[in-house]
Design a protein around this motif. Structure first.
Motif, PDB file in Angstrom:
ATOM      1  N   ALA B  46      -3.525   0.473  73.623  1.00  0.00           N
ATOM      2  CA  ALA B  46      -4.416   0.850  72.523  1.00  0.00           C
ATOM      3  C   ALA B  46      -3.872   0.323  71.200  1.00  0.00           C
ATOM      4  O   ALA B  46      -2.652   0.309  70.984  1.00  0.00           O
ATOM      5  N   TYR B  47      -4.750  -0.100  70.328  1.00  0.00           N
ATOM      6  CA  TYR B  47      -4.303  -0.685  69.058  1.00  0.00           C
ATOM      7  C   TYR B  47      -5.264  -0.317  67.940  1.00  0.00           C
ATOM      8  O   TYR B  47      -6.420   0.038  68.184  1.00  0.00           O
ATOM      9  N   ASP B  48      -4.730  -0.393  66.714  1.00  0.00           N
ATOM     10  CA  ASP B  48      -5.587  -0.319  65.525  1.00  0.00           C
ATOM     11  C   ASP B  48      -5.885  -1.740  65.105  1.00  0.00           C
ATOM     12  O   ASP B  48      -4.949  -2.545  64.974  1.00  0.00           O
ATOM     13  N   LEU B  49      -7.113  -2.031  64.879  1.00  0.00           N
ATOM     14  CA  LEU B  49      -7.472  -3.376  64.405  1.00  0.00           C
ATOM     15  C   LEU B  49      -7.465  -3.375  62.876  1.00  0.00           C
ATOM     16  O   LEU B  49      -8.187  -2.603  62.253  1.00  0.00           O
ATOM     17  N   ASP B  50      -6.596  -4.199  62.301  1.00  0.00           N
ATOM     18  CA  ASP B  50      -6.510  -4.308  60.840  1.00  0.00           C
ATOM     19  C   ASP B  50      -7.280  -5.555  60.413  1.00  0.00           C
ATOM     20  O   ASP B  50      -6.875  -6.678  60.728  1.00  0.00           O
TER      21      ASP B  50
END
Lengths: 321, 549
Positions: B46-50
């Motif tokens: 899981a990741y945060d998209l910046d």
């Protein structure tokens, strides 16, 4: 400055010229002069347990009162530290690194308010100098060092044949035509003459005669009485025009126009300082100049004549400071 | 476990030859997981998209392989150079094109100072660009006759002072010292050349140059100057690293908000080699990810434009005498070998060709006795090295860090005064280095010239001088090679190429964030590519956040 400036001498010369040998002699001396010697590296100094009383980081303190320190952050920092001590040394001697120009260090002493520039002595390894002077990498370095000398010392002369010694002398005279040249071995030099403590000898009876003094075969010293007031301009001209064989002169004179005021004269190499001297309650010193030079230095009578030229005009107009 | 951030950018130049361009880069705990398309990276979890860089171009965080922390301390003083220059607060200082303009600028600065006795110190003054009379104490007395005024030249080897400084330093007509310039009347005219006069004049007004460099506020200015140029790692070449400076370096780099990795090189001439080795053992054990200790620097000779570099025949073009050694050439091998055998990498400043050759002799001697195929001795500046030197460097595994900015700022003087046409045209020979496979970087030597690797790259690509002359077209390199030199190239010379210098898996997440694609900007436009800021270990540092002074 409440305190008299401390004389600073520079020992220059390329690696292997004998600087460390000379510094060891100074530090182990018994002259009573408290030297502070600034070196690049303690490594080669002959420091054994008996002599070194205290070893505190950058500084070694010797039982005879001498100090030896390595260059800290910078030469200026080290000099500031030495001059601001509660008991400052009598004389500071700086070892210039093998590639340093001794003039830069001497210049620090000219500008530093707590210091007085004394002799720059450059040692030359008589055995290897001609090769160094031919090496395109080293040529300018050894030439610059020699040119910075007030006194040029050809060391290790015992290892060099007579004809080669003559060639070394020729080279040296070309680099430093104004500097006296002496030959020695194992860096043997009359330390008490070259690294003197500043002291004022009180006037006393029976000594106001020009006389010589032997310091082995290398140097002569002559005390020349300066009883009559001198013309300042003539004194300056006379002292700066002395032959290279005169290495230094120091003493007290009185000047025409204000004979009651004593002036301190200090000639180091060809650099001259003359300034009014305040006895500050001390006994008045003798009016005499002590000259130190190589054996071919002129006689006391000759020196006296050189400073008291025959009167043509009055010269008094030039007698101000 | 902390989270994953995926940065999307308009374009990512990776310097990874297997995948030179990407659109996304995934970062976790300050380390790059990978660069590529989003679908290539999603497998990490899981990741945060910046999307903050969606209209920006990323490249590996640029590395300044030869700068000085003095770049931080100089900006506490007034910049009075011939060229406009941006300070570490992002504000551009104006170009001052005459002595009158410098005086007027300092008069305005004086008027804002109030009643204090404080000195006015300025830097960056470069009379090489002026014709007519030189600056004198009378000029600076127009700024103030009650407080000290000091103008430090761009070379840092000459200063001009006003009468207040002369009198505090006891410098008068009778002062017989080299480098105290005198006017027609025999009185000192306020120009002080050479170390003794300069140090004592600064000492007389209570300025300790070395102490200033190590102060925390100087180190912050250094980092901001770097950040503004898109630099994430900079060297401090060199520093004697006294305790106080080391403590300050640790403190600032330990702050997560400090935007720079610093690689200080220990000044190997500040003490005997045996002591230096002991100090290096102690220092290198204290390295952190943002303070890299373990490099040693030695200085062999002086500078070319100061005529203190050591040259081989035929010497200086204008007949100036040969320069100065800062270390006895006979002792170079011994000093190198002490550090080399203890396992420390050594960088050596060599400007003149004789210095380069002498140091190569020493390196060869040391490597023959104690072989180490990855010693990476690096020649810093190495401005006069020619074909045979580079061939030899390649055989010995020696790197070069070339002073490309010199081509622009002093190229005309090299052509006309110091080197003459032929040698000037082969100075800082990046293309020759590349042809021989010598690993190379290019540098600014900030604060000598501005800290700005994109400008440095522009210099190496165009080789244009101030007057517009192309100085040695054959030594120009491509934009791609120049960008590589200020990233992976510099990382290699610092033995940091396994963790810095490219955007690929496993390396630290250090990026330069640009407003445009430098490849598209091309040779001409390279120096004008806008820098938005940096990312250091995954944390963004926008230039816009830098406070104005």
């Amino acid at each position: 400055m409440s305190q008299e400036p401390i004389p600073l001498s520079v020992i220059g010369g390329f690696l292997g010229a004998g600087k460390t040998t000379l510094l060891n002699r100074l530090l182990q001396g018994t002259s009573g002069v408290r030297y502070a010697v600034i070196v690049n590296d303690f490594g080669d100094l002959a420091i054994d347990g008996d002599l070194a009383a205290e070893h505190g980081g950058d500084t070694l303190t010797f039982a005879n009162g001498c100090l030896c320190c390595t260059l800290g952050d910078s030469l200026l920092t080290t000099l500031n530290d030495l001059t601001r001590r509660d008991a400052p040394p009598d004389h500071i001697v700086v070892e210039a690194s093998g590639v340093a120009d001794p003039r830069q260090i001497a210049d620090m002493a000219v500008l530093h308010p707590g210091l007085r520039r004394d002799l720059s002595i450059v040692l030359v390894d008589a055995e290897t100098i001609l090769e160094q002077a031919r090496d395109e990498r080293l040529k300018e370095t050894v030439e610059r060092q020699a040119a910075a000398a007030d006194l040029l010392v050809l060391n290790k002369c015992d290892l060099v044949a007579r004809d080669r010694r003559a060639k070394v002398r020729d080279w040296a005279a070309r680099q430093a035509p104004e500097a006296p040249l002496i030959e020695t071995e194992h860096a043997r030099l009359p330390l008490e003459l070259l690294f003197a403590r500043d002291e004022v000898k009180p006037a006393g009876p029976g000594r106001d005669t020009a006389k010589g003094h032997d310091h082995g075969a290398l140097f002569r010293s002559r005390s020349v009485p300066m009883v009559r007031p001198l013309d300042l301009a003539a004194l300056r001209a006379g002292l700066t025009g002395l032959p290279p064989s005169v290495l230094r002169a120091k003493g007290f004179v009185s000047l025409a126009g204000k004979p009651e005021n004593l002036h301190l004269v200090q000639l180091v190499g060809r650099r001259l300082r003359i300034h009014a001297w305040d006895a500050g309650g001390r006994a008045p010193p003798r009016r005499e100049l002590v000259f130190v030079g190589t054996p071919d230095m002129p006689s006391g009578e000759w020196l006296e004549r050189a400073l008291y030229p025959p009167v043509v005009g009055t010269g008094l107009d030039n007698s101000g400071e | 476990m902390s989270g994953i951030t995926v940065f999307r950018a308009k374009k990512i130049l990776t310097m990874n030859p297997r995948a030179p361009v990407a659109s996304h880069v995934a970062v976790r705990d300050g380390i790059i997981l990978g660069a590529g398309a989003l679908e290539d990276l999603s497998g990490w979890g899981a990741y945060d998209l910046d999307e903050g860089f969606a209209d920006k171009v990323l490249m590996p965080g640029m590395i300044e392989g030869h700068s000085h922390s003095m770049e931080g301390s100089v900006w506490q003083d007034h910049y009075v150079g011939y060229y406009a220059r941006r300070g570490p607060d992002g504000v551009e200082r104006p170009a001052l094109r005459s002595i009158e303009e410098v005086v007027a600028y300092l008069q305005r600065a004086e008027a804002e100072m109030g009643d204090s006795e404080a000195a006015i110190i300025a830097w960056g003054f470069d009379p090489i660009y002026f014709t007519g009379p030189r600056m004198t104490a009378a000029d600076l007395d127009k700024v103030s006759t009650s407080r000290p005024v000091v103008v430090v030249h761009a070379s840092f080897h000459i200063i001009n002072v006003n009468s207040v400084v002369l009198s505090r330093a006891n410098i008068d007509a009778d002062t017989d010292v080299m480098g105290i310039m005198k006017g027609g009347d025999g009185a000192p005219n306020g120009e002080l050349q050479g170390m003794p006069a300069r140090f004592l004049a600064l000492g007389a007004i209570g300025r300790d140059h070395f102490e200033e460099m190590g102060k925390k506020e100087s180190l912050w200015r250094f980092a901001r100057s770097a950040q503004l140029a898109g630099v994430t790692t900079a060297t401090d070449l060199a520093n004697a690293l006294p305790e106080k400076t080391l403590a300050n370096l640790k403190e600032v780099t330990g702050d997560p908000g400090y935007p720079l990795r610093i690689v200080p090189a220990f000044l190997g001439l500040s003490c005997p080699a045996a002591e230096g080795v002991a100090k290096m053992r102690d220092l290198s054990a204290q390295s952190t990810d943002k303070l890299r200790l373990g490099l040693v620097k030695l200085v062999a000779d002086g500078s070319i434009q100061g005529f203190t570099a050591r040259l081989k025949e035929p010497g200086y073009f204008n007949g100036s005498p040969n320069g100065l050694w800062y270390i006895d050439p006979g002792q170079i091998a011994g000093t190198l070998s002490a550090y080399h055998e203890a396992g420390f990498q050594v960088h050596i400043h060599t400007n003149g060709d004789q210095a380069t050759e002498t140091v190569l002799d020493a390196i060869e001697e040391v490597l023959t006795r104690t072989p180490n195929p990855d010693a990476r001795f690096t020649l810093q500046h190495c401005q006069m090295a020619h074909e045979a030197h580079f061939a030899r460097m390649a055989r010995l595994g020696v790197c070069a860090n070339l002073f490309a900015n010199h081509l622009y700022y002093w190229g005309d003087q090299h052509y006309e005064q110091t080197m003459g046409p032929e040698r000037a045209e082969r100075m800082n020979a990046a293309n020759t280095a590349a042809r021989h496979g010598v690993p190379y970087a290019i540098h600014s030597d900030a604060p000598i010239t501005p800290l700005a690797p994109l400008f440095t790259a522009w210099c190496a690509v165009n080789r244009k001088t101030v007057s517009g002359r192309v100085l040695g077209a054959a030594e120009r390199i491509s934009v791609e090679d120049a960008l590589r030199a200020v990233t992976l190239g510099a990382a290699y010379t610092l033995k940091l190429d396994s963790e810095l210098g490219s955007i690929e898996t496993g390396k630290r997440a250090d990026f330069t964030v640009l407003g445009e694609d430098p490849l598209a900007a091309g040779a001409e436009g390279l120096k004008d590519v806008p820098v938005w800021g940096t990312v250091l270990g995954g944390r963004a540092f926008p230039c816009a956040d830098i406070p104005k002074e």
